[in-house]
Each structure stands twice: as structure tokens, then as C-alpha cells.
Design an enzyme around this catalytic site. Structure first.
Site, mmCIF file in Angstrom:
data_model
loop_
_atom_site.group_PDB
_atom_site.id
_atom_site.type_symbol
_atom_site.label_atom_id
_atom_site.label_comp_id
_atom_site.label_asym_id
_atom_site.label_seq_id
_atom_site.Cartn_x
_atom_site.Cartn_y
_atom_site.Cartn_z
ATOM 1 C CB ILE A 1 -0.992 0.011 1.197
ATOM 2 C CG1 ILE A 1 -0.277 -0.140 2.532
ATOM 3 C CG2 ILE A 1 -2.047 -1.062 1.021
ATOM 4 C CD1 ILE A 1 -1.215 -0.107 3.739
ATOM 5 C CG ASP A 2 -0.030 4.354 -2.676
ATOM 6 O OD1 ASP A 2 0.652 3.527 -3.306
ATOM 7 O OD2 ASP A 2 -1.003 4.947 -3.165
ATOM 8 C CE LYS A 3 6.829 8.904 3.048
ATOM 9 N NZ LYS A 3 7.751 9.928 2.562
#
Length: 177
Positions: free
Chosen positions: A87-89
Site C-alpha cells: 500500500i502507498d506510503k
């Protein structure tokens, strides 16, 4: 600004690739579940999942290598050991991590065949005219801002089929949950 002409000699020196290997780091992580094959980690917003240019340390992979003492699936390579999905930062949430290659294969196949369901909660600026619906559009890297994803037309670059079902849980002034 020089444009090559017929007969020009162009010489390029390609440096040897740097050997990159993620290092184990004692970074606290919130493990929700763990057994001999996998673990589920609650990744906080702001933490990068795996090392990449600009983020070689302080990642979830660095923390996992320390916690698991190197016993992670090798399928993802030296920079992504055990990582089945990401998942994105700036997104927080649960990640399933494979501790062995067998678990990695099974989890990857389950994700691909939609045998595992993922649910996200997001605070969205603006709103939706309907309380629920489906977005069925091809998604790919934004043509200008490579850190963002966007709906792409066939002529705008590589995209993947993506289906998102949404339901508005709450409405706020200028935002929806």
C-alpha cells in the site's frame, strides 16, 4: 541540445550496478497476527513498504528483516522479501507478509484470483452524487505526475483493468468517508 547526425560517434559508459540489499533495522511494527507461514502487519501512514531510490532505510521490509531474523519468502527478491502486496506510503492499513515461498505463492494466487477481499476506508475531498456505486476504469501511472495513479485512455500509456465498488459511510462539509 545537440541532435545527433549521421556519422556521429556516441560513446556511453554504463557503470557497474550497485549491489543493493535491504538491511535489518530495529523498527517497531504492529503485528496483528503471526504464525509459521505468514504475518499480518498494521502499517502506519508515512512508512514506505520496501526500499527504493530515496528510501533505502526505515521501510517495512527493514523492520520485517529484523523481526523475522531473515526468515521471509525470497520470491520478492532482496529488496522485497515476503512482500505479497503493498500500500502507498501515506496509506495506513493491514499488509499480509509471506514468511515462506509456499505461502507467498498461495497468497499471490489468491490475490490475483480475488480469493482475498480487500476493503479500504478513505476520506475523499469533494463527494459522490450517489451513496454507492462502481468505478470500472483502466488505471495506470498519471502521465505527468508519476507518483500518482489515474484513469487512462488506451492512448495514454500502460494501464490495468480496475474495478472499485464504493459506499459513502458519512458525508461532511466538502468531504466524504
Amino acid at each position: 541540445k545537440y541532435q545527433c547526425q549521421a556519422g556521429d560517434l556516441v560513446e556511453i559508459e554504463i557503470p557497474e550496478p550497485e549491489k543493493l540489499e535491504a538491511e535489518a533495522e530495529d523498527i517497531p511494527i504492529d503485528i496483528v497476527y503471526e504464525d509459521e507461514d505468514l504475518l499480518v502487519v498494521d502499517k502506519p501512514a508515512g512508512m514506505v513498504v520496501h526500499p527504493a531510490p530515496g528510501n533505502y532505510t526505515g521501510t517495512l521490509v527493514n523492520a520485517l528483516l529484523y523481526h523475522c531474523e531473515g526468515s521471509l519468502s525470497g520470491i520478492g527478491g532482496v529488496m522485497r522479501p515476503g512482500i505479497v502486496h503493498r500500500i502507498d506510503k501515506d496509506t495506513s492499513g493491514l499488509l499480509v507478509v509471506a514468511k515462506c515461498d509456499r505461502a507467498h505463492v498461495v497468497l499471490s494466487e489468491s490475490l490475483k484470483s480475488h480469493g482475498i477481499e480487500r476493503e479500504y476506508h478513505a476520506l475523499v475531498k469533494g463527494g459522490f452524487s450517489e451513496d454507492s456505486g462502481t468505478v470500472d476504469e483502466p488505471i495506470g501511472r498519471h502521465p505527468i505526475d508519476r507518483k500518482k495513479m489515474a484513469v487512462l485512455l488506451p492512448t495514454q500509456g500502460f494501464s490495468r483493468h480496475a474495478v472499485t465498488h464504493y459506499e459513502v459511510l458519512e458525508r461532511y462539509r466538502g468531504f466524504c468517508l
